[in-house]
Design a protein around this motif. Structure first.
Motif, PDB file in Angstrom:
ATOM      1  N   PHE A  68      68.391  76.453 172.646  1.00 38.85           N
ATOM      2  CA  PHE A  68      67.814  75.158 172.289  1.00 38.85           C
ATOM      3  C   PHE A  68      66.974  74.611 173.441  1.00 38.85           C
ATOM      4  N   HIS A  69      67.506  74.657 174.640  1.00 43.42           N
ATOM      5  CA  HIS A  69      66.805  74.064 175.778  1.00 43.42           C
ATOM      6  C   HIS A  69      65.647  74.925 176.275  1.00 43.42           C
ATOM      7  N   SER A  70      65.739  76.243 176.101  1.00 41.11           N
ATOM      8  CA  SER A  70      64.690  77.110 176.648  1.00 41.11           C
ATOM      9  C   SER A  70      63.626  77.499 175.623  1.00 41.11           C
ATOM     10  N   SER A  71      64.014  77.655 174.366  1.00 44.12           N
ATOM     11  CA  SER A  71      63.091  78.224 173.374  1.00 44.12           C
ATOM     12  C   SER A  71      62.535  77.224 172.378  1.00 44.12           C
ATOM     13  N   VAL A  72      63.231  76.133 172.111  1.00 43.87           N
ATOM     14  CA  VAL A  72      62.843  75.216 171.037  1.00 43.87           C
ATOM     15  C   VAL A  72      61.876  74.147 171.541  1.00 43.87           C
ATOM     16  N   HIS A  73      60.777  73.992 170.825  1.00 43.71           N
ATOM     17  CA  HIS A  73      59.861  72.885 171.099  1.00 43.71           C
ATOM     18  C   HIS A  73      60.162  71.698 170.191  1.00 43.71           C
ATOM     19  N   GLY A  74      60.438  71.977 168.916  1.00 45.93           N
ATOM     20  CA  GLY A  74      60.731  70.912 167.965  1.00 45.93           C
ATOM     21  C   GLY A  74      60.974  71.470 166.583  1.00 45.93           C
ATOM     22  N   ILE A  75      61.027  70.582 165.610  1.00 42.34           N
ATOM     23  CA  ILE A  75      61.332  70.984 164.244  1.00 42.34           C
ATOM     24  C   ILE A  75      60.420  70.263 163.260  1.00 42.34           C
ATOM     25  N   ALA A  76      59.799  71.024 162.382  1.00 46.72           N
ATOM     26  CA  ALA A  76      58.990  70.458 161.304  1.00 46.72           C
ATOM     27  C   ALA A  76      59.897  70.159 160.115  1.00 46.72           C
TER      28      ALA A  76
END
Length: 492
Positions: free
Chosen positions: A185-193
């Motif tokens: 979550f902290h390293s790979s995720v930018h956000g959620i549509a």
């Protein structure tokens, strides 16, 4: 140039950089991939189809189903907002917004037990702001995705379906590992549509793969989400027959075989995992799994309603919709691009409209027909005339639909049923949307469009100006005297 046009041009410039994104630095591998489709805005010769594969997230297809997944107040609020919106809507929530949300909600009381988690979810006050609701349901999605609890409580049930054993694909399996680790979550995720869709009887969703529509439309690169999901929001007082989610555990191999909307080979739902629609059911899956939704055969009340007839049968029927919230999690490569114009948002629709107009101008400029060629070929001349008429008709229809969306949004923001003096008038709409550059619509066009749509019983109703009916005119006379001071309100 209007502020909307300026914003669309700015977004178009940002999205045009999609072809130059280096997906490899974010764990993606760019591969050639033919799904039988090329966006209308692009040429396959210059933009061959490619796909980004994220091995960390797309190696093992997993489906997870959570029943009684989130606070019911939140689910009900999402249903009401979507029904009231009257069209699909979408937005994007960044990781930073989620972190601010979690901090605001539980600064000093965030604990690792079920009761506290439920308590934090139930702080929803049935707010009808879409962005607020989007942040709350996005937070609930990630709470589930990063949970390692084996959920077997009276409040919540869940099961996982894995691809490792074909014979047990449709059997319930409890899980003990998270779909998404905190590190990921902290390293790979930018956000959620997120997006919301309401569907009526007779509708279905064709076979497809979720991906960043903005990136594909701009570059023909398919970027599947890292994770995907849906939340079922139709209240339990309504029962749906059909509308099941069917998903293939064969992932990209299945999609490459069958293609975009089954363009390469027909799709059989019997070969896929089938999950029925159920209130407050959250389905979470690996982002590379193609899926479809079966035809909705029937939506009906499960018990007699308290309907008193004051709003009319149409208002009651308008609520009989299967509503879902969709989720796509994106990384730091595609996420910032998706954020610019989330799918199903007003900005996304405006940008697609802009791209189509640009494509039409490009095609026209490439036409090298001479006057002599046309004069010497009566059949060609007639076809060109008909094509021109069809193009004008199609452009006008698209512009009218766009104007409908603009007016509906304006009425939602500025309309007031409680204060008659504050109600929006035709003159207000003409001033807001009438164009002065000679293109459609000018102020008279807006006036005529509002009146015509009202006569056809669509979207809104008119209120006679200056008490026309009270002056003793019959209805036909009153309607004939509708002028720019006539007031406009949405049909509920």
């Amino acid at each position: 140039m209007s502020s909307l046009s300026s914003e669309v041009n700015k977004i178009d410039e940002i999205l045009s950089s999609a072809s130059s994104v280096d997906f490899t630095i974010h764990g993606g591998t760019l591969i050639d991939f033919d799904d039988g489709h090329v966006p209308e805005s692009l040429d396959a010769a210059t933009h061959p189809t490619r796909l980004v594969h994220y091995s960390e997230f797309h190696e093992k297809p997993i489906i997870r189903v959570y029943d009684n997944a989130v606070d019911e107040c939140l689910v009900d609020s999402l249903f009401e907002v979507t029904i009231r919106e009257g069209q699909p809507w979408g937005t994007y929530v960044t990781k930073e917004q989620l972190q601010h949300h979690w901090n605001d909600e539980s600064n000093d009381s965030k604990k690792e037990n079920d009761d506290d988690s439920k308590r934090r979810e139930c702080t929803c006050s049935c707010n009808d702001d879409k962005n607020f609701l989007a942040r709350r349901v996005a937070a609930a999605f990630f709470d589930r995705a990063m949970s390692t609890r084996n959920s077997a409580t009276t409040k919540e049930t869940s099961f996982a379906i894995h691809s490792s054993d074909t014979a047990t694909r449709n059997q319930d399996k409890q899980y003990t590992t998270a779909m998404l680790s905190h590190e990921q979550f902290h390293s790979s995720v930018h956000g959620i549509a997120l997006w919301a869709l309401s569907a009526k009887v007779g509708s279905s969703v064709p076979y497809h793969l979720d991906y960043a529509e903005q990136v594909r439309y701009a570059s023909n690169v398919i970027v599947p989400p890292l994770l995907a999901g849906t939340l079922h929001c139709m209240p339990p007082c309504l029962q749906v027959t059909g509308g099941d989610l069917c998903m293939s555990l064969d992932g990209l191999e299945h999609y490459q075989k069958h293609g975009y909307k089954g363009a390469l080979r027909p799709v059989e739902a019997n070969d896929m995992v089938r999950i029925s629609y159920q209130y407050n059911r959250l389905i979470m899956a690996s982002g590379h799994m193609p899926h479809m939704s079966t035809r909705i055969e029937l939506i009906e009340p499960t018990a007699p309603t308290n309907y008193d007839g004051t709003q009319g049968n149409e208002a009651e029927e308008a609520r009989q919709r299967r509503v879902i919230i969709g989720f796509n999690v994106f990384g730091h490569d595609a996420g910032p691009l998706v954020q610019q114009a989330p799918e199903h948002s007003d900005m996304f629709r405006a940008w697609v409209h802009h791209c189509r107009q640009r494509q039409a101008r490009t095609q026209q400029s490439q036409c090298r027909l001479t006057v002599d060629m046309v004069k010497g070929n009566p059949t060609l001349k007639q076809r060109l005339i008909q094509a021109k008429r069809n193009k004008v008709r199609a452009d006008l229809l698209e512009s009218q639909q766009f104007l409908d969306n603009q007016i509906t949004t304006y009425l939602q923001v500025h309309g007031s049923k409680e204060n008659v003096k504050a109600m929006v008038t035709i003159a207000d709409l003409a001033a807001a949307f009438g164009r002065k550059d000679g293109s459609w619509p000018n102020t008279n066009d807006v006036h005529a469009h509002v009146y015509r749509q009202w006569k056809e019983g669509k979207y809104w109703r008119l209120v006679a100006a200056s008490g026309a009916l009270e002056n003793g005119w019959n209805e036909n006379v009153a309607l004939a005297r509708m002028d720019s001071s006539s007031q406009v309100e949405l049909v509920e």
